[in-house]
Design a protein around this motif. Structure first.
Motif, PDB file in Angstrom:
ATOM      1  N   UNK A 132      -9.926 -17.775  -6.745  1.00 47.29           N
ATOM      2  CA  UNK A 132     -10.532 -16.449  -6.779  1.00 47.29           C
ATOM      3  C   UNK A 132      -9.435 -15.388  -6.845  1.00 47.29           C
ATOM      4  N   UNK A 133      -9.592 -14.440  -7.746  1.00 51.25           N
ATOM      5  CA  UNK A 133      -8.612 -13.366  -7.897  1.00 51.25           C
ATOM      6  C   UNK A 133      -9.119 -12.136  -7.142  1.00 51.25           C
ATOM      7  N   UNK A 134      -8.344 -11.702  -6.142  1.00 55.47           N
ATOM      8  CA  UNK A 134      -8.765 -10.626  -5.245  1.00 55.47           C
ATOM      9  C   UNK A 134      -7.802  -9.448  -5.335  1.00 55.47           C
ATOM     10  N   UNK A 135      -8.362  -8.247  -5.413  1.00 57.33           N
ATOM     11  CA  UNK A 135      -7.570  -7.028  -5.294  1.00 57.33           C
ATOM     12  C   UNK A 135      -7.794  -6.471  -3.903  1.00 57.33           C
ATOM     13  N   UNK A 136      -6.722  -6.311  -3.139  1.00 58.25           N
ATOM     14  CA  UNK A 136      -6.785  -5.756  -1.802  1.00 58.25           C
ATOM     15  C   UNK A 136      -6.143  -4.377  -1.805  1.00 58.25           C
ATOM     16  N   UNK A 137      -6.901  -3.356  -1.421  1.00 61.12           N
ATOM     17  CA  UNK A 137      -6.386  -1.988  -1.353  1.00 61.12           C
ATOM     18  C   UNK A 137      -6.391  -1.588   0.121  1.00 61.12           C
ATOM     19  N   UNK A 138      -5.218  -1.606   0.733  1.00 62.93           N
ATOM     20  CA  UNK A 138      -5.066  -1.367   2.165  1.00 62.93           C
ATOM     21  C   UNK A 138      -3.729  -0.688   2.406  1.00 62.93           C
ATOM     22  N   UNK A 139      -3.756   0.486   3.073  1.00 70.27           N
ATOM     23  CA  UNK A 139      -2.517   1.248   3.246  1.00 70.27           C
ATOM     24  C   UNK A 139      -1.761   0.919   4.530  1.00 70.27           C
ATOM     25  N   UNK A 140      -2.371   0.232   5.464  1.00 76.55           N
ATOM     26  CA  UNK A 140      -1.665  -0.166   6.685  1.00 76.55           C
ATOM     27  C   UNK A 140      -0.787  -1.373   6.349  1.00 76.55           C
ATOM     28  N   UNK A 141       0.541  -1.233   6.429  1.00 74.05           N
ATOM     29  CA  UNK A 141       1.442  -2.322   6.019  1.00 74.05           C
ATOM     30  C   UNK A 141       1.193  -3.630   6.752  1.00 74.05           C
ATOM     31  N   UNK A 142       0.982  -3.566   8.058  1.00 76.83           N
ATOM     32  CA  UNK A 142       0.790  -4.796   8.818  1.00 76.83           C
ATOM     33  C   UNK A 142      -0.542  -5.463   8.486  1.00 76.83           C
ATOM     34  N   UNK A 143      -1.597  -4.662   8.392  1.00 84.26           N
ATOM     35  CA  UNK A 143      -2.913  -5.217   8.058  1.00 84.26           C
ATOM     36  C   UNK A 143      -2.919  -5.764   6.636  1.00 84.26           C
ATOM     37  N   UNK A 144      -2.357  -4.988   5.707  1.00 81.97           N
ATOM     38  CA  UNK A 144      -2.328  -5.416   4.318  1.00 81.97           C
ATOM     39  C   UNK A 144      -1.554  -6.702   4.118  1.00 81.97           C
ATOM     40  N   UNK A 145      -0.368  -6.785   4.704  1.00 83.92           N
ATOM     41  CA  UNK A 145       0.453  -7.985   4.532  1.00 83.92           C
ATOM     42  C   UNK A 145      -0.190  -9.189   5.207  1.00 83.92           C
ATOM     43  N   UNK A 146      -0.857  -8.944   6.347  1.00 83.54           N
ATOM     44  CA  UNK A 146      -1.528 -10.051   7.040  1.00 83.54           C
ATOM     45  C   UNK A 146      -2.667 -10.611   6.192  1.00 83.54           C
ATOM     46  N   UNK A 147      -3.542  -9.719   5.702  1.00 81.01           N
ATOM     47  CA  UNK A 147      -4.683 -10.185   4.903  1.00 81.01           C
ATOM     48  C   UNK A 147      -4.201 -10.877   3.627  1.00 81.01           C
ATOM     49  N   UNK A 148      -3.255 -10.230   2.937  1.00 80.48           N
ATOM     50  CA  UNK A 148      -2.749 -10.803   1.692  1.00 80.48           C
ATOM     51  C   UNK A 148      -2.115 -12.168   1.942  1.00 80.48           C
ATOM     52  N   UNK A 149      -1.371 -12.282   3.039  1.00 77.77           N
ATOM     53  CA  UNK A 149      -0.737 -13.554   3.360  1.00 77.77           C
ATOM     54  C   UNK A 149      -1.744 -14.637   3.663  1.00 77.77           C
ATOM     55  N   UNK A 150      -2.773 -14.296   4.425  1.00 79.16           N
ATOM     56  CA  UNK A 150      -3.802 -15.272   4.774  1.00 79.16           C
ATOM     57  C   UNK A 150      -4.596 -15.704   3.543  1.00 79.16           C
TER      58      UNK A 150
END
Length: 226
Positions: free
Chosen positions: A1-19
């Motif tokens: 699945x190809x997902x676009x994540x738009x999140x400005x909080x660096x810690x939240x964004x990197x966590x979600x993207x990593x998971x």
């Protein structure tokens, strides 16, 4: 699945993207609303995950811009704003689901899978054209006509009508509409359904006879049938 994540909080964004990446998803992270909207318009994504409060353009504005352009890619809105009014506003803007922070990563992934599966099933369903009496819907071009007269619908109105047409002649309950059109379970007493049904009825019935969309008191709604 190809997902676009738009999140400005660096810690939240990197966590979600990593998971998501660890779970096998192809995830692109953007930390700005304008960049996120550009990426959504240019890329072929299966699902979008959009934070509500973003620099540049807020998340709901991203959803509205995509829907106005005819983009039906499933969107899940992430937000710390979790009141019923906030969730309803997000769904009114065209989001398919709404998840409040803090959240469980397992729940986020499950919701993404549901959105992807629902979109994939809808795209593979036959036929590509629906008709109830003199009301026609082309599922490929997303054009709606009654008595050959074009009818312009907003994205949520289109989804609502499609579901009703797929269940023509049947009584469709509010719970069914909440689950399959809005993709979300929230207060069944909300008037979001009544508002959209009223708008849809104005467009498909006001200038035509006989009326097709009826309210079945105490049960739900029915398109076509006796």
């Amino acid at each position: 699945m190809k997902v676009l994540l738009v999140e400005d909080d660096p810690s939240v964004g990197s966590f979600i993207a990593g998971e998501l990446s660890a779970a096998g998803y192809d995830c692109l992270l953007q930390d700005d609303g304008k960049l996120g909207l550009e990426a959504a318009r240019e890329g072929q994504f299966d699902v979008l995950v959009v934070d509500r409060m973003l620099p540049g353009i807020d998340g709901l504005s991203i959803v509205q811009a995509l829907r106005q352009a005819g983009d039906t890619t499933p969107v899940l809105v992430l937000s710390a704003l979790g009141d019923v009014e906030d969730r309803v506003e997000g769904l009114h803007c065209g989001a398919d689901d709404y998840l409040t922070k803090p959240f469980s990563m397992a729940e986020l992934q499950a919701r993404l899978e549901v959105l992807h599966r629902r979109a994939s099933t809808a795209s593979s369903d036959a036929p590509t054209r629906l008709q109830v009496a003199d009301l026609e819907m082309d599922l490929l071009s997303q054009e709606v006509r009654r008595q050959q007269t074009p009818i312009t619908l907003q994205p949520r109105e289109y989804k609502l009508l499609e579901y009703l047409m797929r269940h023509a002649g049947q009584v469709v309950t509010r719970a069914m509409l909440l689950e399959h059109v809005w993709g979300y379970h929230f207060d069944p007493q909300t008037n979001v359904i009544d508002v959209h049904v009223s708008r849809l009825r104005q467009k498909i019935d006001r200038d035509f006879d006989p009326p097709l969309l009826t309210t079945v008191r105490g049960a739900g709604y029915r398109l076509g049938g006796d």
